[in-house]
Design an enzyme around this catalytic site. Structure first.
Site: not given
Length: 140
Positions: A39-40
């Site tokens: 993810g981020c």
């Protein structure tokens, strides 16, 4: 927040993979490193920064074809967003770091993580050695 080019540390494998990072064994008590993608990187970085015993959590890109990825080019060049975690093994263990990782990623979603979609957000645990590999593979 710091961002660093992690491309020279490892190469990415398929989603939910455990990928090797060749490294020499470290003496006991020496700060350890681990590389996590999922993810981020800012979200993952923040999660690790709050762990007692983590010395640094630095976000960057790894696994692609470019040796100088940037925010504008990393996805095109096959990189993933990742966080390099340095920790004190006398204060936190690798299994505890994996527990933090699994609480912030979904290993069954190779299309990204939560609202972050695309292969550049896929989950990958990079490992230094066979011990980390075994621990990572049996942790979830």
């Amino acid at each position: 927040m710091k961002r660093v080019n992690l491309a020279i540390l490892a190469s990415a494998m398929s989603f939910a993979a455990v990928a090797n990072v060749e490294a020499k064994p470290l003496p006991a008590g020496t700060p350890q490193t681990a590389l996590f993608a999922g993810g981020c990187f800012w979200s993952l970085e923040a999660a690790f920064e709050n762990v007692y015993g983590v010395i640094t959590a630095v976000s960057g890109y790894t696994g692609g074809t470019s040796t100088t990825p940037s925010y504008a080019t990393y996805a095109r060049d096959g990189h993933v967003e990742a966080v390099l975690v340095t920790w004190d093994p006398n204060r936190v263990t690798y299994p505890e770091l994996l527990d933090v990782y699994w609480h912030h990623t979904n290993p069954s979603d190779g299309g990204g993580q939560f609202v972050d979609r695309g292969p550049n957000y896929r989950p990958i645990v990079y490992v230094r050695d066979e011990q980390q590999r075994t621990t990572a593979e049996t942790s979830k």
